[in-house]
Design a protein around this motif. Structure first.
Motif, short mmCIF file in Angstrom:
data_model
loop_
_atom_site.label_atom_id
_atom_site.label_comp_id
_atom_site.label_asym_id
_atom_site.label_seq_id
_atom_site.Cartn_x
_atom_site.Cartn_y
_atom_site.Cartn_z
N UNK A 1 -12.48 1.73 -9.82
CA UNK A 1 -13.11 2.44 -10.85
C UNK A 1 -14.01 1.83 -11.54
N UNK A 2 -14.15 0.31 -11.46
CA UNK A 2 -15.16 -0.49 -12.26
C UNK A 2 -16.36 -0.33 -11.60
N UNK A 3 -16.52 -0.12 -10.18
CA UNK A 3 -17.68 -0.34 -9.50
C UNK A 3 -18.68 0.76 -9.69
N UNK A 4 -19.98 0.51 -9.30
CA UNK A 4 -20.97 1.51 -9.42
C UNK A 4 -20.64 2.54 -8.46
N UNK A 5 -21.28 3.72 -8.75
CA UNK A 5 -21.15 4.76 -7.61
C UNK A 5 -21.63 4.46 -6.29
N UNK A 6 -20.88 4.85 -5.19
CA UNK A 6 -20.91 4.47 -3.85
C UNK A 6 -20.49 3.26 -3.29
N UNK A 7 -20.28 2.32 -4.05
CA UNK A 7 -19.68 1.01 -3.50
C UNK A 7 -18.40 1.05 -3.00
N UNK A 8 -18.13 0.77 -2.01
CA UNK A 8 -16.93 0.75 -1.24
C UNK A 8 -16.70 -0.93 -0.59
N UNK A 9 -15.30 -1.07 -0.16
CA UNK A 9 -15.08 -2.13 0.33
C UNK A 9 -13.64 -2.36 1.04
N UNK A 10 -13.48 -3.09 1.87
CA UNK A 10 -12.06 -3.04 2.52
C UNK A 10 -10.93 -3.41 1.41
N UNK A 11 -9.82 -3.20 1.38
CA UNK A 11 -8.58 -3.26 0.49
C UNK A 11 -8.29 -4.76 0.40
N UNK A 12 -7.75 -5.32 -0.81
CA UNK A 12 -7.37 -6.64 -0.88
C UNK A 12 -6.31 -6.74 -1.90
N UNK A 13 -5.39 -7.85 -2.03
CA UNK A 13 -4.75 -7.97 -2.88
C UNK A 13 -4.03 -9.17 -2.73
N UNK A 14 -3.27 -9.67 -3.96
CA UNK A 14 -2.62 -10.96 -3.78
C UNK A 14 -1.39 -10.98 -3.16
N UNK A 15 -1.14 -12.23 -2.48
CA UNK A 15 0.67 -12.45 -1.73
C UNK A 15 1.39 -12.68 -2.98
N UNK A 16 2.59 -11.98 -3.34
CA UNK A 16 3.68 -12.52 -4.01
C UNK A 16 4.79 -13.22 -3.57
N UNK A 17 5.18 -13.93 -4.75
CA UNK A 17 6.44 -14.95 -4.24
C UNK A 17 7.44 -14.41 -3.16
N UNK A 18 7.69 -15.18 -2.20
CA UNK A 18 8.81 -14.63 -1.10
C UNK A 18 8.15 -13.65 -0.22
N UNK A 19 6.74 -13.43 -0.16
CA UNK A 19 6.39 -12.32 0.67
C UNK A 19 5.67 -12.97 1.75
N UNK A 20 5.56 -12.50 3.16
CA UNK A 20 4.65 -13.05 3.91
C UNK A 20 3.26 -12.28 3.83
N UNK A 21 2.36 -12.98 4.50
CA UNK A 21 1.14 -12.26 4.41
C UNK A 21 0.97 -10.91 4.79
#
Length: 306
Positions: A188-208
């Motif tokens: 929601x913080x991006x200018x209109x039309x901007x798209x990307x692949x999804x991403x996120x941080x790995x949490x403790x005890x979690x595999x990638x």
């Protein structure tokens, strides 16, 4: 289709980091005094480009009094960074640009220097954020050419941290088929039309791999089954390693979380090309692993970028 695309731009051209020589002050002084040595000057969280390019200066022209960091050698040339206080930085304040701007724009024109610049930026971010010992509160002292911070109070050493983050291209349908689709989202913080692949941080005890599945489900409601490694890229803003994956969807209905992702869409190759050409979808920078994931799936370069 063009199959000669670079895999991950900022992961090419690695340099010799000389980890075993960071304690050798005599060797460090000799390399610093070598006229061939090149230095990147960083002021706080900013660099000073010239004509839109990252500038490496001879060590004799580097500011004095800053923290000297050994980066390493590439093509027979030794490279350092110097971290200076903004009050002591040469030139005018408006000549210095944010490190994120350097990564997204300037490195694209000097991609061979990418790993060296990312190394320097990561170290600068770490030093800016790490001043006191988390155990005893004493002021930390730099050692080993800036790659260790030592606490004289308790003797504990602090090392540069890297936070693993997954970034993933999720697809649906028969691989290579005309109706195969890929999933992109937008913040929601991006200018209109901007798209990307999804991403996120790995949490403790979690595999990638499980982090890929969790992040996609949390943000878009899409369920991912098979996950495969693609490649990795440093992203020291402030301290991440982006680990790229591809994933196959087993449930494709989209239900965005509305917080981190405000919109997500499936695209066929034809739809992605059409919207990229029209400018209704704007894709990430050419130096990002997100762009590499997208164009690897698409099979050729695509127009437009952030």
């Amino acid at each position: 289709m063009d199959r000669t695309l670079p895999h991950v731009a900022l992961s090419q051209h690695a340099h010799d980091r000389h980890g075993d020589l960071r304690r050798d002050e005599t060797w460090l002084d000799e390399r610093w005094k070598d006229p061939a040595t090149r230095v990147l000057v960083i002021s706080g969280a900013r660099l000073r480009p010239v004509a839109g390019a990252v500038v490496w200066v001879p060590s004799a022209q580097a500011p004095t009094g800053g923290l000297r960091l050994l980066l390493g050698e590439r093509d027979g040339v030794e490279h350092f960074a110097v971290l200076v206080d903004p009050a002591d930085a040469p030139g005018e304040p408006d000549e210095w640009v944010a490190l994120r701007s350097v990564v997204m724009g300037l490195v694209d024109d000097t991609i061979d220097d990418g790993p060296l610049v990312m190394h320097a930026i990561g170290m600068a971010e770490w030093h800016a954020a790490t001043t006191f010992c988390p155990r005893c509160g004493d002021v930390l002292e730099p050692r080993q050419a800036g790659h260790v911070l030592h606490s004289p109070g308790c003797g504990r050493d602090q090392f540069p941290r890297t936070d693993p983050a997954v970034i993933m291209l999720v697809t649906d349908g028969e691989p290579g088929a005309d109706d195969e689709r890929m999933l992109l989202g937008r913040s929601p913080a991006w200018p209109a039309g901007r798209f990307s692949t999804l991403a996120g941080f790995v949490e403790p005890g979690e595999t990638m791999e499980d982090a890929v599945r969790r992040e996609v489900a949390e943000e878009t409601g899409v369920v991912v089954g098979e996950v495969a490694y693609f490649g990795s890229q440093p992203w020291p803003l402030p301290a991440s390693l982006m680990i790229g994956f591809t994933g196959r969807a087993t449930r494709t209905a989209i239900d965005v979380d509305g917080s981190e992702i405000e919109d997500a869409r499936w695209f066929t190759r034809a739809e992605l090309r059409s919207e990229a050409e029209a400018g209704t979808v704007v894709l990430p920078s050419g130096v990002s692993i997100s762009r590499s994931l997208i164009e690897s799936w698409y099979g050729a370069t695509l127009p437009g970028q952030w």
